[in-house]
Design an enzyme around this catalytic site. Structure first.
Site, PDB file in Angstrom:
ATOM      1  N   GLU A   1      -6.862   4.692   8.072  1.00 41.29           N
ATOM      2  CA  GLU A   1      -6.589   6.114   7.829  1.00 41.29           C
ATOM      3  C   GLU A   1      -7.811   6.797   7.207  1.00 41.29           C
ATOM      4  OE1 GLU A   1      -2.965   5.433   5.663  1.00 41.29           O
ATOM      5  OE2 GLU A   1      -1.992   4.794   7.515  1.00 41.29           O
TER       6      GLU A   1
ATOM      7  N   HIS B   1      -9.613   1.319   5.004  1.00 42.23           N
ATOM      8  CA  HIS B   1      -8.330   1.462   5.688  1.00 42.23           C
ATOM      9  C   HIS B   1      -8.532   2.377   6.906  1.00 42.23           C
ATOM     10  CE1 HIS B   1      -4.187   2.434   6.589  1.00 42.23           C
ATOM     11  NE2 HIS B   1      -3.836   1.394   5.850  1.00 42.23           N
TER      12      HIS B   1
ATOM     13  N   ASN C   1       0.869  -1.179   0.000  1.00 40.04           N
ATOM     14  CA  ASN C   1       0.000   0.000   0.000  1.00 40.04           C
ATOM     15  C   ASN C   1       0.907   1.230   0.000  1.00 40.04           C
ATOM     16  OD1 ASN C   1      -1.804   2.035   0.421  1.00 40.04           O
ATOM     17  ND2 ASN C   1      -2.458   1.379   2.465  1.00 40.04           N
ATOM     18  N   TRP C   2       0.975   1.858  -1.143  1.00 35.80           N
ATOM     19  CA  TRP C   2       1.901   3.000  -1.284  1.00 35.80           C
ATOM     20  C   TRP C   2       1.382   4.247  -0.570  1.00 35.80           C
ATOM     21  CZ3 TRP C   2       3.482   2.931  -7.225  1.00 35.80           C
ATOM     22  CH2 TRP C   2       4.154   1.725  -7.498  1.00 35.80           C
ATOM     23  N   LYS C   3       0.101   4.258  -0.206  1.00 33.87           N
ATOM     24  CA  LYS C   3      -0.529   5.428   0.422  1.00 33.87           C
ATOM     25  C   LYS C   3      -0.277   6.666  -0.460  1.00 33.87           C
ATOM     26  CE  LYS C   3      -0.242   3.087   4.820  1.00 33.87           C
ATOM     27  NZ  LYS C   3      -0.132   3.154   6.257  1.00 33.87           N
TER      28      LYS C   3
ATOM     29  N   GLY D   1       2.426   2.021  10.888  1.00 28.96           N
ATOM     30  CA  GLY D   1       3.389   3.129  10.820  1.00 28.96           C
ATOM     31  C   GLY D   1       4.106   3.423  12.125  1.00 28.96           C
TER      32      GLY D   1
ATOM     33  N   SER E   1       3.364  -2.395  10.244  1.00 28.45           N
ATOM     34  CA  SER E   1       4.815  -2.481  10.484  1.00 28.45           C
ATOM     35  C   SER E   1       5.404  -3.835  10.097  1.00 28.45           C
ATOM     36  CB  SER E   1       5.145  -2.132  11.940  1.00 28.45           C
ATOM     37  OG  SER E   1       4.770  -0.799  12.214  1.00 28.45           O
TER      38      SER E   1
ATOM     39  N   GLU F   1      -5.422  -5.123  10.277  1.00 33.72           N
ATOM     40  CA  GLU F   1      -4.379  -4.136  10.544  1.00 33.72           C
ATOM     41  C   GLU F   1      -4.676  -3.450  11.876  1.00 33.72           C
ATOM     42  OE1 GLU F   1      -2.393  -2.674   6.704  1.00 33.72           O
ATOM     43  OE2 GLU F   1      -4.247  -1.569   6.843  1.00 33.72           O
TER      44      GLU F   1
HETATM   45  P1  13P Z   1       3.022   0.193   7.628  1.00 32.11           P
HETATM   46  O1  13P Z   1       3.516  -1.079   7.013  1.00 32.11           O
HETATM   47  O2  13P Z   1       3.785   1.404   7.181  1.00 32.11           O
HETATM   48  O3  13P Z   1       2.910   0.081   9.118  1.00 32.11           O
HETATM   49  O4  13P Z   1       1.532   0.435   7.071  1.00 32.11           O
HETATM   50  C1  13P Z   1       0.641  -0.616   7.128  1.00 32.11           C
HETATM   51  C2  13P Z   1      -0.567  -0.233   6.384  1.00 32.11           C
HETATM   52  O5  13P Z   1      -1.290   0.662   6.772  1.00 32.11           O
HETATM   53  C3  13P Z   1      -0.842  -0.931   5.132  1.00 32.11           C
HETATM   54  O6  13P Z   1      -2.113  -0.637   4.655  1.00 32.11           O
END
Ligand code: 13P
Length: 244
Positions: free
Chosen positions: A93, A91, A9-11, A169, A208, A163
């Site tokens: 976020e 997600h 997931n590149w966000k 993160g 993570s 997640e």
């Molecule tokens: P990280 O791997 O940076 O913790 O992010 C996980 C995530 O939100 C994947 O969708």
């Protein structure tokens, strides 16, 4: 038998030049017995599709509406017309920063399925919920409210991503035992709700995941892959996880 899926997931990261370079590198990983996916920023979807057969391109979000006067939105039908495989839905976020509710997420899932796309449905508890021992109840409710209405046939186009919000993160990963315990809980709830199809539903772990912890997490019986944020932006780390 479930296959493993490693999804990045590149966000909201990468310039277009960086995106092409990262994508081309991932596209050239020698294939193994796992599948791969990248969830890329919407503006790069058209330029990156199609990928080679072992790599799927996903969006990070889609509209809950079919079409029409919804400025800025991208419909599931538009994604399908590009050859995109599906989209992330829910997600944390987006739940947190865009106030996405279960009612909205349910409509997004319905739009994706109506367009024969796959939904990677993200669930997970906050630290406060875990500290109050509400983590099982939280994810159960997230499943019930958003995908509980689907048929077992429709569930074939759903991937679950567990997640835990406190692991995203932060560099703090769920322990192997915590991940396996939760994934087993999710599968058992899916079995009760949808029957035997639950044995075929991929349940990914995210939060993570990195080159150092991926192998042990992926070895857990009910962990069918990973949804990787930060480490998916580094070619060597993502390749290491893919081969873990
Ligand atoms: P990280 O791997 O940076 O913790 O992010 C996980 C995530 O939100 C994947 O969708």
């Amino acid at each position: 038998m479930r296959s493993k899926l490693i999804a990045g997931n590149w966000k909201m990261n990468t310039s277009w030049e960086e995106a092409k370079s990262l994508f081309n590198s991932v596209n050239e990983f020698p294939s193994n017995n796992k599948s791969m996916a990248v969830c890329v920023p919407a503006c790069y979807l058209a330029g990156l599709c199609p990928a080679h057969p072992n790599l799927s391109v996903f969006a990070q979000d889609c509209s809950a509406h079919e079409k029409g006067a919804f400025t800025g939105e991208i419909s599931a039908a538009m994604l399908a017309s590009l050859g995109v495989k599906g989209s992330l839905v829910g997600h944390s976020e987006r739940r947190q920063y865009h106030n996405e509710t279960s009612e909205l997420l349910k409509r997004k899932v319905d739009q994706l399925l109506a367009n024969k796309l796959t939904a990677i449905y993200c669930i997970g508890e906050t630290l406060e919920e875990r500290n109050n021992e509400l983590h099982f109840a939280t994810v159960t409710k997230q499943i019930e409210e958003v995908i509980g209405h689907l048929s077992s046939t429709q569930m074939k186009n759903i991937v679950i991503a567990y997640e835990p919000v406190w692991a995203i993160g932060t560099g703090v990963t769920a322990s192997n035992d915590q991940a396996q315990e939760m994934h087993a809980h999710i599968r058992s709830f899916l079995k009760t709700t949808f029957g035997e199809v639950a044995n075929d539903i991929q349940i990914l772990y995210g939060g993570s995941m990195n080159a150092a912890n991926a192998q042990a997490l992926l070895a857990c019986e009910d962990v069918d892959g990973g949804l990787i944020g930060g480490a998916s932006l580094k070619v060597a780390d993502f390749e290491f996880i893919y081969n873990a």
